[in-house]
Design a protein around this motif. Structure first.
Motif, PDB file in Angstrom:
ATOM      1  N   TYR A 120      52.216  38.890  38.122  1.00 31.40           N
ATOM      2  CA  TYR A 120      51.742  37.754  36.282  1.00 31.40           C
ATOM      3  C   TYR A 120      51.608  38.077  35.067  1.00 31.40           C
ATOM      4  CZ  TYR A 120      52.950  33.887  39.581  1.00 31.40           C
ATOM      5  OH  TYR A 120      53.328  33.307  40.581  1.00 31.40           O
ATOM      6  N   GLN A 121      51.003  39.375  35.007  1.00 30.85           N
ATOM      7  CA  GLN A 121      50.028  39.872  34.668  1.00 30.85           C
ATOM      8  C   GLN A 121      50.251  39.196  33.030  1.00 30.85           C
ATOM      9  OE1 GLN A 121      51.130  43.648  34.101  1.00 30.85           O
ATOM     10  NE2 GLN A 121      52.454  43.831  35.518  1.00 30.85           N
ATOM     11  N   SER A 122      48.488  38.462  33.301  1.00 31.42           N
ATOM     12  CA  SER A 122      48.120  37.397  32.468  1.00 31.42           C
ATOM     13  C   SER A 122      46.348  37.315  32.984  1.00 31.42           C
ATOM     14  CB  SER A 122      48.912  35.692  32.820  1.00 31.42           C
ATOM     15  OG  SER A 122      47.859  35.289  32.364  1.00 31.42           O
ATOM     16  N   THR A 123      45.766  37.910  31.748  1.00 35.59           N
ATOM     17  CA  THR A 123      44.598  37.750  31.786  1.00 35.59           C
ATOM     18  C   THR A 123      43.567  36.118  32.171  1.00 35.59           C
ATOM     19  OG1 THR A 123      44.111  39.271  29.948  1.00 35.59           O
ATOM     20  CG2 THR A 123      42.717  37.868  30.620  1.00 35.59           C
ATOM     21  N   ALA A 124      45.135  35.588  31.815  1.00 39.40           N
ATOM     22  CA  ALA A 124      44.757  33.857  32.151  1.00 39.40           C
ATOM     23  C   ALA A 124      44.587  33.271  33.329  1.00 39.40           C
ATOM     24  CB  ALA A 124      45.282  32.575  31.013  1.00 39.40           C
ATOM     25  N   VAL A 125      45.607  34.112  33.645  1.00 32.16           N
ATOM     26  CA  VAL A 125      45.643  34.140  35.596  1.00 32.16           C
ATOM     27  C   VAL A 125      44.305  34.394  36.620  1.00 32.16           C
ATOM     28  CG1 VAL A 125      47.143  34.534  37.315  1.00 32.16           C
ATOM     29  CG2 VAL A 125      47.881  33.318  35.553  1.00 32.16           C
ATOM     30  N   VAL A 126      44.692  35.796  35.594  1.00 35.92           N
ATOM     31  CA  VAL A 126      42.778  36.165  36.643  1.00 35.92           C
ATOM     32  C   VAL A 126      41.802  35.452  36.292  1.00 35.92           C
ATOM     33  CG1 VAL A 126      41.709  38.558  36.369  1.00 35.92           C
ATOM     34  CG2 VAL A 126      44.538  38.613  36.496  1.00 35.92           C
ATOM     35  N   ILE A 127      41.347  35.494  35.155  1.00 40.93           N
ATOM     36  CA  ILE A 127      40.019  34.244  34.919  1.00 40.93           C
ATOM     37  C   ILE A 127      40.414  32.847  35.737  1.00 40.93           C
ATOM     38  CG2 ILE A 127      38.909  33.604  32.515  1.00 40.93           C
ATOM     39  CD1 ILE A 127      38.968  35.743  31.921  1.00 40.93           C
ATOM     40  N   LEU A 128      41.125  32.419  34.730  1.00 38.17           N
ATOM     41  CA  LEU A 128      41.306  30.534  36.016  1.00 38.17           C
ATOM     42  C   LEU A 128      40.637  31.620  37.767  1.00 38.17           C
ATOM     43  CD1 LEU A 128      44.388  28.703  34.638  1.00 38.17           C
ATOM     44  CD2 LEU A 128      41.719  28.045  34.447  1.00 38.17           C
ATOM     45  N   SER A 129      41.585  32.226  38.670  1.00 38.95           N
ATOM     46  CA  SER A 129      41.938  32.034  39.751  1.00 38.95           C
ATOM     47  C   SER A 129      39.907  32.430  40.108  1.00 38.95           C
ATOM     48  CB  SER A 129      42.694  33.619  40.330  1.00 38.95           C
ATOM     49  OG  SER A 129      43.563  33.396  39.651  1.00 38.95           O
ATOM     50  N   ALA A 130      39.750  33.559  39.217  1.00 38.57           N
ATOM     51  CA  ALA A 130      38.165  33.913  39.780  1.00 38.57           C
ATOM     52  C   ALA A 130      37.133  32.555  39.111  1.00 38.57           C
ATOM     53  CB  ALA A 130      37.925  35.260  38.657  1.00 38.57           C
ATOM     54  N   LEU A 131      37.556  32.076  38.515  1.00 38.78           N
ATOM     55  CA  LEU A 131      36.458  30.605  38.370  1.00 38.78           C
ATOM     56  C   LEU A 131      36.646  30.367  39.098  1.00 38.78           C
ATOM     57  CD1 LEU A 131      36.652  30.076  34.352  1.00 38.78           C
ATOM     58  CD2 LEU A 131      34.279  30.508  36.202  1.00 38.78           C
ATOM     59  N   ALA A 132      37.596  29.630  39.990  1.00 44.96           N
ATOM     60  CA  ALA A 132      37.916  28.604  40.535  1.00 44.96           C
ATOM     61  C   ALA A 132      37.194  29.469  41.988  1.00 44.96           C
ATOM     62  CB  ALA A 132      39.240  28.572  41.033  1.00 44.96           C
ATOM     63  N   ILE A 133      37.971  30.276  42.328  1.00 44.44           N
ATOM     64  CA  ILE A 133      37.291  31.398  43.906  1.00 44.44           C
ATOM     65  C   ILE A 133      35.837  31.308  43.967  1.00 44.44           C
ATOM     66  CG2 ILE A 133      36.609  32.904  45.056  1.00 44.44           C
ATOM     67  CD1 ILE A 133      39.383  34.079  44.509  1.00 44.44           C
ATOM     68  N   THR A 348      35.093  39.407  44.353  1.00 42.58           N
ATOM     69  CA  THR A 348      36.356  39.067  42.979  1.00 42.58           C
ATOM     70  C   THR A 348      34.718  38.888  42.402  1.00 42.58           C
ATOM     71  OG1 THR A 348      36.100  36.592  43.675  1.00 42.58           O
ATOM     72  CG2 THR A 348      36.499  36.804  41.547  1.00 42.58           C
ATOM     73  N   VAL A 349      33.733  39.148  42.159  1.00 45.00           N
ATOM     74  CA  VAL A 349      32.654  39.378  40.324  1.00 45.00           C
ATOM     75  C   VAL A 349      33.072  41.164  40.322  1.00 45.00           C
ATOM     76  CG1 VAL A 349      30.754  39.928  40.454  1.00 45.00           C
ATOM     77  CG2 VAL A 349      31.443  37.841  41.824  1.00 45.00           C
ATOM     78  N   VAL A 350      32.975  41.895  42.009  1.00 44.30           N
ATOM     79  CA  VAL A 350      32.611  43.359  41.446  1.00 44.30           C
ATOM     80  C   VAL A 350      34.356  43.954  40.782  1.00 44.30           C
ATOM     81  CG1 VAL A 350      32.672  45.435  42.671  1.00 44.30           C
ATOM     82  CG2 VAL A 350      31.269  43.462  42.744  1.00 44.30           C
ATOM     83  N   LYS A 351      35.443  43.169  41.685  1.00 42.51           N
ATOM     84  CA  LYS A 351      37.089  44.068  41.374  1.00 42.51           C
ATOM     85  C   LYS A 351      37.231  43.044  40.556  1.00 42.51           C
ATOM     86  CE  LYS A 351      39.751  46.509  42.631  1.00 42.51           C
ATOM     87  NZ  LYS A 351      40.833  45.917  41.558  1.00 42.51           N
ATOM     88  N   ASP A 352      37.091  41.800  40.371  1.00 46.62           N
ATOM     89  CA  ASP A 352      38.356  41.284  39.692  1.00 46.62           C
ATOM     90  C   ASP A 352      37.455  40.898  37.736  1.00 46.62           C
ATOM     91  OD1 ASP A 352      40.436  40.604  41.423  1.00 46.62           O
ATOM     92  OD2 ASP A 352      39.052  39.098  42.116  1.00 46.62           O
ATOM     93  N   VAL A 353      36.067  40.739  38.134  1.00 45.03           N
ATOM     94  CA  VAL A 353      35.578  40.656  36.459  1.00 45.03           C
ATOM     95  C   VAL A 353      35.228  41.987  36.410  1.00 45.03           C
ATOM     96  CG1 VAL A 353      33.747  39.797  35.589  1.00 45.03           C
ATOM     97  CG2 VAL A 353      35.151  38.166  37.618  1.00 45.03           C
ATOM     98  N   TYR A 354      34.204  42.448  37.449  1.00 42.96           N
ATOM     99  CA  TYR A 354      33.440  43.947  36.385  1.00 42.96           C
ATOM    100  C   TYR A 354      34.162  44.378  36.456  1.00 42.96           C
ATOM    101  CZ  TYR A 354      29.975  47.723  36.584  1.00 42.96           C
ATOM    102  OH  TYR A 354      29.314  48.579  36.306  1.00 42.96           O
ATOM    103  N   LEU A 355      34.599  45.285  37.405  1.00 40.12           N
ATOM    104  CA  LEU A 355      35.871  46.092  37.315  1.00 40.12           C
ATOM    105  C   LEU A 355      36.846  46.099  36.363  1.00 40.12           C
ATOM    106  CD1 LEU A 355      36.618  48.045  41.116  1.00 40.12           C
ATOM    107  CD2 LEU A 355      35.388  48.774  38.318  1.00 40.12           C
ATOM    108  N   ASN A 356      37.635  45.085  36.026  1.00 44.29           N
ATOM    109  CA  ASN A 356      39.502  44.286  35.295  1.00 44.29           C
ATOM    110  C   ASN A 356      38.313  44.608  33.698  1.00 44.29           C
ATOM    111  OD1 ASN A 356      40.880  44.137  36.926  1.00 44.29           O
ATOM    112  ND2 ASN A 356      40.875  42.468  37.230  1.00 44.29           N
ATOM    113  N   TYR A 357      36.958  43.734  33.298  1.00 46.72           N
ATOM    114  CA  TYR A 357      36.612  43.284  32.338  1.00 46.72           C
ATOM    115  C   TYR A 357      35.101  44.437  31.681  1.00 46.72           C
ATOM    116  CZ  TYR A 357      39.945  40.372  32.634  1.00 46.72           C
ATOM    117  OH  TYR A 357      41.645  39.134  33.528  1.00 46.72           O
ATOM    118  N   VAL A 358      34.786  44.272  32.754  1.00 47.30           N
ATOM    119  CA  VAL A 358      33.513  44.823  32.226  1.00 47.30           C
ATOM    120  C   VAL A 358      33.708  45.899  32.080  1.00 47.30           C
ATOM    121  CG1 VAL A 358      30.292  44.845  32.070  1.00 47.30           C
ATOM    122  CG2 VAL A 358      32.236  42.466  33.164  1.00 47.30           C
TER     123      VAL A 358
END
Lengths: 496, 93
Positions: A120-133, A348-358
């Motif tokens: 989907y190439q979308s940051t919003a999708v990533v953030i929403l899914s990470a939060l849900a998970i 989710t924390v390491v790969k999707d949040v830390y590596l993507n955005y931090v």
């Protein structure tokens, strides 16, 4: 203390511990593929391990303690309901199937969120899914720890806090050290224990009850409703029971912990084998465990707490040491669910949040340290929460599975098979799915089930409508995997 | 870019077909399960018949139904599912 029960269970935990260490050696050996290895087992699961890890993941504590406990109260109607889970054995792998496996490799996806991000190439999708998970699965995990500790408590007579401590240590040690492969491999061992254990227990229960016709006779003379499909008070409606086909059947496609397993296998041969083994094992376990629950009723009448039915009946009809081995089965189920959730939240924390955005350029060493650290840290928080569970946690756990299904099922399935799927559809579908699920939950609590259906059914429908509407109305454009592939290659070339 | 016919990955055709088979199996599974359970089980309990001591609705819906599905899955996988490679051809992976 009941040592003859405890010793076989301890033996079981020790075996698990060694499997964790053994798997970690393999992880250490493979060098720079660390992330893929730790969180996905290097995508090399074979058919048997894949099938077992799937079964163990969706057959959580509910199927091994809660489910049979409810069957004890409700009778055959609840076995009918539980058998709706057989469909997961083949449906999930057939639907996600080869397309998901191919795309996951193409996208180099390690987590479900990687897949959604690329599609989907979308940051919003990533953030929403990470939060849900993180929110839902964290709660689900904590609830399972509580269940596990209660089981140890009721078996051994040691206090809840000590039981929780033992449980936490054994889970943490091998998840932190071994990673996904350890979890998957131990799932296989545990799955095998469950299959054998349920057969042994079922046979012992039938013998203790004086044969099947005898048991059925006892049930009819107590309350004829027990052998109907409608429950002990005749209140299990067709619509309600059927809607479990969504919650524990086809909707399981939307669970992140299941999706991640669908990208972890080696080859299509492994997938084919897993389809067959998974279907048979799910069916056997569900059928046996719930039959045991119902058959236990005439043998041990008057059990008040549903979760205790399986432990009590095992100790009643089996010699102590056999009971210890058999009871390792529900223990195994809870542990494997907890492990898979822990590894998923941590990824989710390491790969999707830390590596993507931090810190996208983190070094291998930093990633390794973060992975172990986060996994261990999450485990400790869960442990502290489970010591004295806050109400919020129990509350969130109620939404965990249904809420995740309503959020993820369409972004995954439609993203794979419908070319007009786009990020607007995915975002709309997640928001509508989760919010309508929570809203309907309250409505149903106050007024009884709307249309007689389980809470999950209508939100799944609504999120489907939201997905299709938003995808067609906003930026409608046909998606081509071939085109996306070309773009990806171009991008990779320009980077190198 | 839009007008040109994209050639779809041949493996996706196989994947799409297998997904449809999955949906068909699930529908069949549901109909069997529902039909026997409520078809035979809605009578008053006094009129129930029994197979191996179990109520017939349960026996046909849950036990025979499960065995049937398991056999179907085996047959479908053996005869309709195709082996495909998962990695990209000509790719580093």
């Amino acid at each position: 203390m009941n040592w003859s029960v405890i010793i076989p269970m301890l033996g079981f935990l020790v075996i698990i511990f060694f499997i964790g260490i053994w798997s970690s050696r393999k992880t250490a050996a493979s060098g720079d593929g660390f992330i893929q290895d730790y969180f996905l087992g290097g995508r090399e699961l074979g058919g048997f391990v894949l099938a077992m890890t799937m079964v163990a993941t969706y057959g959580s504590a509910s199927s091994f303690l809660g489910g049979p406990g409810t069957a004890y109260t409700m009778g055959f109607g609840w076995i009918l309901l539980a058998m709706s889970q057989v469909v997961t054995g083949y449906f999930v792998l057939m639907i996600l199937g080869k397309k998901f496996a191919i795309l996951a490799r193409r996208y180099k996806a390690i987590t479900l969120i990687d897949f959604l991000k690329m599609r989907y190439q979308s940051t919003a999708v990533v953030i929403l899914s990470a939060l849900a998970i993180i929110i839902f699965l964290f709660s689900a995990m904590a609830a399972q720890w509580i269940g596990g500790a209660r089981l140890v408590e009721s078996l051994t007579g040691i206090s809840y806090n000590t039981a929780l401590f033992i449980f936490a240590i054994s889970v943490l040690v091998y998840v932190t050290i071994g990673g996904f492969r350890a979890v998957a491999v131990t799932d296989a061992v545990q799955g095998a224990v469950m299959v054998v254990g349920t057969f042994v227990l079922l046979i012992a229960v039938i013998i203790a009850g004086g044969g099947v016709p005898n048991i059925i006779g006892d049930l009819v003379s107590e309350n004829p409703n027990l052998i109907t499909p409608f429950g002990n008070e005749g209140n299990l409606s067709k619509a309600y029971v059927s809607s479990f086909w969504i919650l524990v059947g086809v909707g399981v496609v939307g669970l992140p912990q299941i999706a991640v397993r669908s990208m972890s296998y080696k080859s299509s041969t492994a997938m084919h084998r897993a389809l067959i083994i998974g279907t048979i094992v799910t069916g056997v376990i569900m059928l046996n465990m719930h039959l045991i629950g119902v058959f236990a009723r005439p043998i041990l009448p008057g059990i008040e707490v549903g979760d205790q039915v399986i432990p009590l009946i095992s100790m009643e009809v089996l010699p102590a040491w056999v009971a210890g081995v058999v009871l390792a089965a529900p223990m195994a189920a809870i542990m494997s669910t907890v492990d898979s959730l822990l590894i998923l939240v941590s990824s989710t924390v390491v790969k999707d949040v830390y590596l993507n955005y931090v810190k996208p350029d983190a070094s291998m060493k930093a990633v390794k340290r973060a992975s172990f650290g986060v996994t261990g840290f999450l485990g400790i928080i869960v442990y502290l929460l489970a010591l004295n569970p806050p109400d919020l946690l129990i509350f969130l756990n109620l939404f965990a599975f249904g809420g995740l299904e309503a959020a993820f099922i369409w972004p995954i399935v439609m993203g794979l098979y419908w070319k007009y799927s786009n990020k607007h559809g995915a975002i709309a579908s997640m928001i509508v799915g989760i919010s309508s699920y929570i809203g309907l939950h309250f409505y149903n609590q106050a007024n009884g089930e709307l249309f007689g259906l389980h809470t999950v059914a209508i939100p799944v429908l609504l999120s489907f409508i939201a997905f299709v509407t938003a995808s067609l109305l906003i930026d409608r454009k046909a998606y081509s995997f071939t085109e996306a592939r070309r773009e990806q290659l171009k991008h990779e070339q320009s980077v190198n | 870019m839009k007008g040109m016919q994209e050639k779809e990955d041949w493996r996706f055709k196989i994947a799409n077909r297998e997904a449809l088979i999955g949906v068909a199996l699930a529908l069949f599974n549901f109909v069997w399960w529902f039909g026997f359970a409520y078809g035979l089980g809605s009578r008053p309990v006094e009129e129930y018949t029994y197979v191996f001591g179990l109520p017939s609705w349960f026996f046909y819906s849950c036990i025979v139904g499960f065995i049937t599905i398991a056999v179907l899955v085996i047959l479908v996988v053996r005869f309709f599912f195709k082996e495909v490679p998962f990695t990209e051809e000509g790719d580093e992976q």
